[in-house]
Scaffold this motif. Structure first.
Motif, mmCIF file in Angstrom:
data_model
loop_
_atom_site.group_PDB
_atom_site.id
_atom_site.type_symbol
_atom_site.label_atom_id
_atom_site.label_comp_id
_atom_site.label_asym_id
_atom_site.label_seq_id
_atom_site.Cartn_x
_atom_site.Cartn_y
_atom_site.Cartn_z
ATOM 1 N N GLN A 262 0.817 -1.213 0.000
ATOM 2 C CA GLN A 262 0.000 0.000 0.000
ATOM 3 C C GLN A 262 0.850 1.262 0.000
ATOM 4 O O GLN A 262 0.383 2.316 -0.415
ATOM 5 C CB GLN A 262 -0.968 -0.012 1.180
ATOM 6 C CG GLN A 262 -2.071 -1.043 0.977
ATOM 7 C CD GLN A 262 -3.128 -0.998 2.050
ATOM 8 O OE1 GLN A 262 -2.835 -0.693 3.199
ATOM 9 N NE2 GLN A 262 -4.358 -1.313 1.676
ATOM 10 N N GLN B 262 -7.169 -5.771 -2.394
ATOM 11 C CA GLN B 262 -8.060 -6.924 -2.356
ATOM 12 C C GLN B 262 -7.678 -7.819 -3.527
ATOM 13 O O GLN B 262 -7.451 -7.330 -4.636
ATOM 14 C CB GLN B 262 -9.518 -6.478 -2.499
ATOM 15 C CG GLN B 262 -9.968 -5.549 -1.398
ATOM 16 C CD GLN B 262 -11.254 -4.808 -1.764
ATOM 17 O OE1 GLN B 262 -11.442 -4.376 -2.904
ATOM 18 N NE2 GLN B 262 -12.134 -4.658 -0.791
ATOM 19 N N GLU C 267 -6.474 -1.495 -6.001
ATOM 20 C CA GLU C 267 -5.878 -0.391 -5.242
ATOM 21 C C GLU C 267 -6.174 -0.471 -3.744
ATOM 22 O O GLU C 267 -5.527 0.199 -2.947
ATOM 23 C CB GLU C 267 -6.322 0.963 -5.817
ATOM 24 C CG GLU C 267 -7.797 1.265 -5.647
ATOM 25 C CD GLU C 267 -8.711 0.536 -6.640
ATOM 26 O OE1 GLU C 267 -9.929 0.488 -6.399
ATOM 27 O OE2 GLU C 267 -8.203 0.018 -7.645
ATOM 28 N N LYS C 268 -7.130 -1.300 -3.341
ATOM 29 C CA LYS C 268 -7.403 -1.529 -1.911
ATOM 30 C C LYS C 268 -6.694 -2.791 -1.422
ATOM 31 O O LYS C 268 -6.927 -3.250 -0.313
ATOM 32 C CB LYS C 268 -8.907 -1.637 -1.680
ATOM 33 C CG LYS C 268 -9.641 -0.342 -1.981
ATOM 34 C CD LYS C 268 -11.127 -0.501 -1.793
ATOM 35 C CE LYS C 268 -11.818 0.809 -2.149
ATOM 36 N NZ LYS C 268 -13.269 0.661 -2.183
#
Length: 136
Positions: free
Chosen positions: A21, A110, A107-108
């Motif tokens: 991230q 997941q 982008e999360k």
């Protein structure tokens, strides 16, 4: 931010490390740089802008898509292709697959799975090769 295109083959030959991230800003730079080169480029990997992380961005049927830590987990329909690259001079031959299933993170961060075919599949394979340190 639009970044300079990396052309150092010794850097481009290195296998990319996992994205985290903390690398979200790299993805934005990759999108900005890809958009700036849209006339001559349909996909980019992070090492093409000097960041050795497993992040790719590409044109997916008219809109840009980003993948973190992409891996091809299934492939079918081999064929021979000729490809160019913004980081390397000339056209090179490459073995590609008409259909690929990719595991990646959004982008999360997941985990997602998606199957791609045709031209989009070819672009993704080229960019994943960059992540593996394979010079096309």
């Amino acid at each position: 931010m639009v970044r300079e295109i990396m052309r150092d083959e010794s850097f481009l030959s290195q296998k990319a490390g996992p994205a985290t991230q903390d690398d979200l800003s790299v993805a934005q730079d990759l999108l900005d740089t890809l958009a700036a080169h849209k006339e001559s480029c349909v996909g980019m990997a992070a090492n093409m802008i000097g960041v050795n992380k497993r992040i790719i961005a590409f044109d997916s049927e008219g809109s840009y898509m980003v993948m973190f830590n992409p891996e091809i987990i299934k492939k079918s329909g081999p064929y021979e292709a000729e490809e160019g690259c913004l980081s390397l001079a000339g056209i090179r031959k490459a073995r590609r697959w008409n259909s690929i299933k990719v595991q990646y993170q959004n982008e999360k961060f997941q985990t997602r799975f998606k199957t791609f075919t045709g031209w989009t599949a070819q672009i993704i394979q080229h960019e994943i090769d960059h992540c593996e340190g394979v010079l096309i």
